[in-house]
Design a protein around this motif. Structure first.
Motif, PDB file in Angstrom:
ATOM      1  N   VAL A  73       0.843  -1.208   0.000  1.00 23.74           N
ATOM      2  CA  VAL A  73       0.000   0.000   0.000  1.00 23.74           C
ATOM      3  C   VAL A  73       0.869   1.246   0.000  1.00 23.74           C
ATOM      4  O   VAL A  73       0.664   2.165  -0.799  1.00 23.74           O
ATOM      5  CB  VAL A  73      -0.962  -0.010   1.213  1.00 23.74           C
ATOM      6  N   SER A  74       1.884   1.270   0.853  1.00 24.77           N
ATOM      7  CA  SER A  74       2.692   2.491   0.905  1.00 24.77           C
ATOM      8  C   SER A  74       3.561   2.654  -0.335  1.00 24.77           C
ATOM      9  O   SER A  74       3.906   3.776  -0.699  1.00 24.77           O
ATOM     10  CB  SER A  74       3.527   2.564   2.184  1.00 24.77           C
ATOM     11  N   SER A  75       3.897   1.531  -0.990  1.00 33.15           N
ATOM     12  CA  SER A  75       4.682   1.690  -2.223  1.00 33.15           C
ATOM     13  C   SER A  75       3.811   2.224  -3.360  1.00 33.15           C
ATOM     14  O   SER A  75       4.292   2.925  -4.237  1.00 33.15           O
ATOM     15  CB  SER A  75       5.333   0.374  -2.628  1.00 33.15           C
ATOM     16  N   ILE A  76       2.515   1.901  -3.316  1.00 32.87           N
ATOM     17  CA  ILE A  76       1.599   2.404  -4.357  1.00 32.87           C
ATOM     18  C   ILE A  76       1.174   3.835  -4.031  1.00 32.87           C
ATOM     19  O   ILE A  76       1.102   4.689  -4.896  1.00 32.87           O
ATOM     20  CB  ILE A  76       0.352   1.490  -4.481  1.00 32.87           C
ATOM     21  N   ASN A  77       0.889   4.061  -2.753  1.00 29.92           N
ATOM     22  CA  ASN A  77       0.355   5.352  -2.341  1.00 29.92           C
ATOM     23  C   ASN A  77       1.208   5.931  -1.201  1.00 29.92           C
ATOM     24  O   ASN A  77       1.002   5.589  -0.039  1.00 29.92           O
ATOM     25  CB  ASN A  77      -1.104   5.163  -1.883  1.00 29.92           C
ATOM     26  N   PRO A  78       2.159   6.792  -1.552  1.00 31.35           N
ATOM     27  CA  PRO A  78       3.085   7.316  -0.537  1.00 31.35           C
ATOM     28  C   PRO A  78       2.387   8.062   0.605  1.00 31.35           C
ATOM     29  O   PRO A  78       2.984   8.279   1.661  1.00 31.35           O
ATOM     30  CB  PRO A  78       3.981   8.279  -1.329  1.00 31.35           C
ATOM     31  N   ARG A  79       1.122   8.423   0.388  1.00 32.18           N
ATOM     32  CA  ARG A  79       0.353   9.103   1.445  1.00 32.18           C
ATOM     33  C   ARG A  79       0.300   8.238   2.707  1.00 32.18           C
ATOM     34  O   ARG A  79       0.173   8.736   3.818  1.00 32.18           O
ATOM     35  CB  ARG A  79      -1.065   9.349   0.920  1.00 32.18           C
ATOM     36  N   TYR A  80       0.397   6.920   2.507  1.00 24.24           N
ATOM     37  CA  TYR A  80       0.293   6.009   3.660  1.00 24.24           C
ATOM     38  C   TYR A  80       1.641   5.416   4.048  1.00 24.24           C
ATOM     39  O   TYR A  80       1.715   4.349   4.661  1.00 24.24           O
ATOM     40  CB  TYR A  80      -0.700   4.886   3.339  1.00 24.24           C
ATOM     41  N   ALA A  81       2.723   6.116   3.697  1.00 19.02           N
ATOM     42  CA  ALA A  81       4.058   5.579   4.014  1.00 19.02           C
ATOM     43  C   ALA A  81       4.317   5.596   5.522  1.00 19.02           C
ATOM     44  O   ALA A  81       4.893   4.653   6.070  1.00 19.02           O
ATOM     45  CB  ALA A  81       5.116   6.374   3.274  1.00 19.02           C
ATOM     46  N   ALA A  82       3.884   6.664   6.174  1.00 17.22           N
ATOM     47  CA  ALA A  82       4.127   6.773   7.623  1.00 17.22           C
ATOM     48  C   ALA A  82       3.198   5.820   8.373  1.00 17.22           C
ATOM     49  O   ALA A  82       2.033   5.650   7.997  1.00 17.22           O
ATOM     50  CB  ALA A  82       3.897   8.204   8.072  1.00 17.22           C
ATOM     51  N   ASN A  83       3.736   5.226   9.443  1.00 17.47           N
ATOM     52  CA  ASN A  83       2.946   4.265  10.225  1.00 17.47           C
ATOM     53  C   ASN A  83       1.640   4.869  10.735  1.00 17.47           C
ATOM     54  O   ASN A  83       0.590   4.228  10.696  1.00 17.47           O
ATOM     55  CB  ASN A  83       3.772   3.760  11.415  1.00 17.47           C
ATOM     56  N   ALA A  84       1.744   6.125  11.207  1.00 15.23           N
ATOM     57  CA  ALA A  84       0.545   6.762  11.790  1.00 15.23           C
ATOM     58  C   ALA A  84      -0.539   6.937  10.719  1.00 15.23           C
ATOM     59  O   ALA A  84      -1.727   6.655  10.969  1.00 15.23           O
ATOM     60  CB  ALA A  84       0.920   8.106  12.395  1.00 15.23           C
ATOM     61  N   ALA A  85      -0.123   7.395   9.537  1.00 12.78           N
ATOM     62  CA  ALA A  85      -1.094   7.611   8.451  1.00 12.78           C
ATOM     63  C   ALA A  85      -1.721   6.278   8.034  1.00 12.78           C
ATOM     64  O   ALA A  85      -2.936   6.208   7.778  1.00 12.78           O
ATOM     65  CB  ALA A  85      -0.404   8.262   7.262  1.00 12.78           C
ATOM     66  N   PHE A  86      -0.915   5.251   7.999  1.00  9.79           N
ATOM     67  CA  PHE A  86      -1.434   3.940   7.596  1.00  9.79           C
ATOM     68  C   PHE A  86      -2.426   3.420   8.633  1.00  9.79           C
ATOM     69  O   PHE A  86      -3.523   2.958   8.293  1.00  9.79           O
ATOM     70  CB  PHE A  86      -0.273   2.950   7.415  1.00  9.79           C
ATOM     71  N   ALA A  87      -2.022   3.528   9.912  1.00 14.46           N
ATOM     72  CA  ALA A  87      -2.886   3.008  10.987  1.00 14.46           C
ATOM     73  C   ALA A  87      -4.194   3.781  11.069  1.00 14.46           C
ATOM     74  O   ALA A  87      -5.228   3.232  11.455  1.00 14.46           O
ATOM     75  CB  ALA A  87      -2.138   3.063  12.311  1.00 14.46           C
ATOM     76  N   ALA A  88      -4.142   5.081  10.709  1.00 15.36           N
ATOM     77  CA  ALA A  88      -5.368   5.889  10.755  1.00 15.36           C
ATOM     78  C   ALA A  88      -6.348   5.453   9.669  1.00 15.36           C
ATOM     79  O   ALA A  88      -7.563   5.556   9.831  1.00 15.36           O
ATOM     80  CB  ALA A  88      -5.020   7.357  10.590  1.00 15.36           C
ATOM     81  N   GLU A  89      -5.826   4.951   8.545  1.00 16.11           N
ATOM     82  CA  GLU A  89      -6.693   4.645   7.413  1.00 16.11           C
ATOM     83  C   GLU A  89      -7.076   3.161   7.325  1.00 16.11           C
ATOM     84  O   GLU A  89      -8.158   2.822   6.855  1.00 16.11           O
ATOM     85  CB  GLU A  89      -5.988   5.068   6.106  1.00 16.11           C
ATOM     86  N   PHE A  90      -6.162   2.276   7.740  1.00 20.18           N
ATOM     87  CA  PHE A  90      -6.403   0.849   7.522  1.00 20.18           C
ATOM     88  C   PHE A  90      -6.332   0.043   8.824  1.00 20.18           C
ATOM     89  O   PHE A  90      -5.532   0.342   9.707  1.00 20.18           O
ATOM     90  CB  PHE A  90      -5.373   0.265   6.535  1.00 20.18           C
ATOM     91  N   GLY A  91      -7.148  -0.974   8.863  1.00 21.25           N
ATOM     92  CA  GLY A  91      -7.110  -1.886  10.009  1.00 21.25           C
ATOM     93  C   GLY A  91      -7.171  -3.319   9.522  1.00 21.25           C
ATOM     94  O   GLY A  91      -7.517  -3.598   8.371  1.00 21.25           O
ATOM     95  N   ALA A  92      -6.781  -4.241  10.410  1.00 21.27           N
ATOM     96  CA  ALA A  92      -6.830  -5.663  10.041  1.00 21.27           C
ATOM     97  C   ALA A  92      -7.321  -6.471  11.234  1.00 21.27           C
ATOM     98  O   ALA A  92      -7.021  -6.144  12.389  1.00 21.27           O
ATOM     99  CB  ALA A  92      -5.459  -6.145   9.612  1.00 21.27           C
ATOM    100  N   THR A  93      -8.075  -7.513  10.920  1.00 25.87           N
ATOM    101  CA  THR A  93      -8.553  -8.400  11.983  1.00 25.87           C
ATOM    102  C   THR A  93      -8.771  -9.799  11.391  1.00 25.87           C
ATOM    103  O   THR A  93      -8.312 -10.086  10.288  1.00 25.87           O
ATOM    104  CB  THR A  93      -9.842  -7.830  12.633  1.00 25.87           C
ATOM    105  N   THR A  94      -9.474 -10.636  12.141  1.00 23.64           N
ATOM    106  CA  THR A  94      -9.683 -12.015  11.690  1.00 23.64           C
ATOM    107  C   THR A  94     -10.782 -12.089  10.623  1.00 23.64           C
ATOM    108  O   THR A  94     -11.594 -11.174  10.493  1.00 23.64           O
ATOM    109  CB  THR A  94     -10.088 -12.910  12.873  1.00 23.64           C
ATOM    110  N   VAL A  95     -10.808 -13.190   9.918  1.00 27.00           N
ATOM    111  CA  VAL A  95     -11.829 -13.411   8.891  1.00 27.00           C
ATOM    112  C   VAL A  95     -13.200 -13.493   9.582  1.00 27.00           C
ATOM    113  O   VAL A  95     -13.334 -14.176  10.599  1.00 27.00           O
ATOM    114  CB  VAL A  95     -11.548 -14.727   8.136  1.00 27.00           C
ATOM    115  N   PRO A  96     -14.209 -12.778   9.062  1.00 24.53           N
ATOM    116  CA  PRO A  96     -15.533 -12.844   9.697  1.00 24.53           C
ATOM    117  C   PRO A  96     -16.045 -14.286   9.822  1.00 24.53           C
ATOM    118  O   PRO A  96     -15.787 -15.128   8.965  1.00 24.53           O
ATOM    119  CB  PRO A  96     -16.410 -12.032   8.746  1.00 24.53           C
ATOM    120  N   VAL A  97     -16.772 -14.518  10.901  1.00 23.75           N
ATOM    121  CA  VAL A  97     -17.288 -15.857  11.181  1.00 23.75           C
ATOM    122  C   VAL A  97     -18.526 -16.120  10.335  1.00 23.75           C
ATOM    123  O   VAL A  97     -19.417 -15.285  10.264  1.00 23.75           O
ATOM    124  CB  VAL A  97     -17.666 -15.962  12.680  1.00 23.75           C
TER     125      VAL A  97
END
Lengths: 439, 292
Positions: A285-309
């Motif tokens: 993601v950060s290589s495609i969109n440098p806007r999300y290169a910084a950890n804080a910017a990435f964490a603000a925009e994207f999240g990850a969790t387990t596969v829905p049940v």
């Protein structure tokens, strides 16, 4: 020529020779200088060296290995990921299997059936084995042998775009945890943000499409297809899963025909809300969109969790990890094992290769040791939630042959073919490949 | 020819015959031999199975899919490329100023390597950034971007378009050469007789080009039957086998599934199909021109 002239020329020639020798001594790789004999060469086939994003990392890791083991020289064989099985099969037939191989997604089972891989239980000590999550080990088993060890833990997790969820009026603090909630959220996003795809799944040609589809089949089925000697493509839960895919495609809630690269491009540019992918998606993601290169910017925009049940009632993800294996006919098994062990357990390899490429260390002790490097919220989701819930895909030696039919069925369904008849045809096609499997 | 001369002639062509036998005959015989085995590198089997592969092939629905697709993707691009190439040839035959530059430009698609063409078209059809989608959406023909290579209704046509783009210059070149070899006297006689443009084209030009048309169309069909370099990078035979041809299927069976016995069987039947078309070709090049 005068005697003095001759002496002067001789002296200059001697000085030049000495200088050249000194330069050569510094120029020769350190292992050659410090290894008593000729360094033993081992071959390492991998796709990391074939990809620009990871070739520097794997090269650095190998340099670290050669520095620590001056008597072993690693010759890299770069093979694109999609060609790994075919190339390695051809090499095996030619009695030229690489000493060590990076593998994934059922490759160990395909190659083990050809007798290409060594049983690593004869090499790995108990301390090493007990430091690996049992399900990750299971993914490297074939015919009762342990033929591959995990190299980098990269199972797929459920990624979501918080910004798009907020825009659609959904609460990003509560990503969907069930298939029902996901279906609801997809509909909400489609209604509020018609220009984005609420959901994405790879549906293009290629065996990897099956790997990407598998966590969803696990969500719908207690016993997914192909498990325990059953074909299972016509069981109601498989039909439900395919009907779900079809509805998403029909309502344009997911793109049809996209490969992983297409979907990653869309996800990185805020055009996909929910998708499954590995932890390395962060780097992509950060290589495609440098806007999300910084950890804080990435964490603000994207999240990850387990596969829905799903109807299965349990959240699972399919083990899709990078593995490492050794040839059953390695010229120097000791040297090959020394290298393989380094790649699995060395902190230098984790520092130089595994963590920078976006994977997680295969050993629990190394995950703890590198906890500071794995502190991002998405990484914590992988360490604490996703990896513990990962279960193997029921790979077998002819999986790659069968995956063609599986992908064809998925493509037919997302393009509108009748689910029941398509799956019945798939079951019949697979019965030809697996005559001993039950329906 | 004297007996000694015949012996000498045989001795001089023998090395070439041996090389040809090694390159063509041996692999062909070996392939036919494999088609009667269950040679499988994954399951490690290699036994004589008689006609089992042939029986299995004729009961395999994929065979009929591949057969229809091979015929369709062999003939449809030829028709498209012929029509465009012939039109280009007619236009270029009339133009005198700058015709050299124009011919060079029109020939460009023919000199671009096929694999490059495949990737170019794949990029143009891209469902997220492809120029096809951008243009069609700007023109109001589509509302949303379409996955041209992923939908059964559009993937074969999308592949055909790439073939046509590549093959049109070949037709243009050959037919233009044919047009320029038609004697002016014949055309002038037709004009004197009061024939219009269409009548001249139908009754004079086309009959004169009959043999060239037969050769070029049959050659193109043969090339298309064997084409792999365009179709594999574009679709790999997908979606859901909608663009699966014999060349792609043999590759999959032999080099992805390592099912060499079955791949050889497909290859032998495919060879039979090609021999039929080649028979037409040989008749075309061996035929005699009719008097004008």
């Amino acid at each position: 020529m005068m005697r003095n002239d001759f002496m002067a020329v001789t002296k200059r020639a001697a000085a030049a020779l000495a200088g050249t020798l000194a330069i050569l001594m510094f120029a020769i790789p350190s292992h050659a200088a410090s290894c008593a004999g000729r360094p033993q060469q081992i071959t390492f086939a991998n796709w990391a060296a074939a990809e620009t994003a990871t070739s520097k990392e794997v090269t650095a890791s190998i340099a670290a290995f050669e520095q620590a083991n001056p008597c072993i020289h690693v010759k890299m064989i770069a093979i694109p990921f999609a060609d790994m099985v075919s190339q390695l099969t051809v090499m095996t037939i030619g009695n030229n299997t690489p000493d060590v191989m990076e593998l994934s997604s059922g490759m160990p089972q395909a190659l083990a059936a050809q007798g290409a891989l060594a049983d690593l239980r004869g090499y790995a000590d108990k301390a090493l084995i007990s430091d690996i999550q049992p399900s990750m080990l299971q993914d490297g088993e074939a015919g009762g042998k342990l033929v591959a060890l995990p190299l980098s833990l990269t199972p797929h997790g459920f990624w979501y775009n918080k910004g798009l969820m907020t825009k659609a009026g959904l609460n990003p603090a509560h990503p969907p945890r069930t298939i029902a909630a996901l279906t609801h959220d997809i509909q909400v996003v489609k209604a509020k943000e018609p220009k984005v795809f609420p959901f994405a799944m790879m549906t293009s040609k290629g065996a990897y499409t099956v790997v990407v589809m598998w966590p969803w089949l696990q969500a719908f089925c207690k016993r997914p297809p192909m498990a325990d000697g059953h074909l299972g493509w016509t069981q109601p839960c498989t039909e439900q899963a395919f009907a779900w895919f079809q509805t998403l495609a029909k309502k344009h809630e997911m793109p049809v025909g996209n490969n992983m690269k297409d979907n990653r491009q869309l996800f990185a540019t805020d055009q996909i809300v929910f998708t499954l992918d590995g932890p390395y998606l962060r780097g992509i993601v950060s290589s495609i969109n440098p806007r999300y290169a910084a950890n804080a910017a990435f964490a603000a925009e994207f999240g990850a969790t387990t596969v829905p049940v799903g109807p299965n009632g349990v959240s699972h993800t399919a083990i899709d990890i990078h593995q490492i294996a050794m040839s059953a006919k390695a010229a120097d098994p000791k040297a090959a094992w020394t290298f393989l062990r380094f790649m699995v357990s060395s902190p230098a390899d984790m520092r130089d290769f595994i963590i920078p490429e976006g994977g997680l260390p295969p050993l629990t002790s190394l995950q703890q040791r590198f906890s500071a490097d794995l502190a991002q919220p998405y990484q914590q989701a992988w360490v604490k939630e996703i990896i513990p819930e990962a279960v193997p895909i029921p790979y077998n030696p002819t999986w790659y042959r069968a995956s063609n039919d599986m992908v064809n069925a998925l493509q037919r369904v997302v393009n509108g073919s009748n689910v029941k008849t398509t799956l019945a045809a798939l079951e019949a096609a697979l019965k030809r490949i697996y005559p001993h499997f039950r329906s | 020819m004297a007996r000694r001369d015949r012996g000498f002639a045989l001795a001089t062509i023998l090395p070439a015959l041996l090389v040809l036998a090694a390159i063509y005959v041996y692999p062909l015989l070996r392939t036919i031999g494999y088609s009667f085995t269950d040679y499988d590198l994954i399951n490690r089997t290699n036994h004589f199975v008689g006609f089992a592969n042939y029986v299995s092939l004729f009961s395999d629905p994929t065979f009929y899919t591949a057969l229809i697709n091979t015929l369709a993707l062999g003939i449809a691009p030829m028709l498209g490329a012929f029509l465009l190439g012939f039109t280009e040839a007619l236009v270029l035959n009339e133009i005198t100023a700058g015709s050299g530059i124009l011919r060079g430009l029109v020939l460009l698609p023919w000199v671009v390597p096929q694999v490059v063409i495949a990737f170019l078209f794949q990029f143009m059809y891209n469902p997220t950034v492809g120029v096809f989608n951008v243009i069609l959406k700007d023109l109001g023909i589509i509302r949303t971007f379409q996955p041209w290579l992923a939908h059964p209704a559009t993937a074969p046509a999308a592949v055909v378009l790439a073939y046509v783009w590549n093959e049109t210059p070949f037709f243009m070149l050959m037919l233009l050469a044919g047009l320029q070899s038609i004697p002016n006297e014949i055309i002038e006689a037709a004009v004197v007789d009061g024939a219009g443009w269409w009548q001249r084209l139908w009754f004079v030009t086309l009959p004169q080009l009959r043999r060239i048309i037969a050769i070029t169309t049959i050659l193109t069909v043969i090339w298309n039957f064997n084409n792999f370099t365009i179709i594999w990078p574009m679709t790999e035979g997908g979606p859901a086998n909608w663009t699966l041809t014999f060349s792609v299927w043999v590759y999959r069976q032999a080099f992805q599934d390592f099912n060499l016995g079955y791949a050889a069987t497909i290859g032998v039947l495919w060879l039979g199909l090609l021999l039929v078309v080649t028979g037409f070709y040989l008749r075309a090049i061996g035929g005699r021109d009719e008097a004008p």
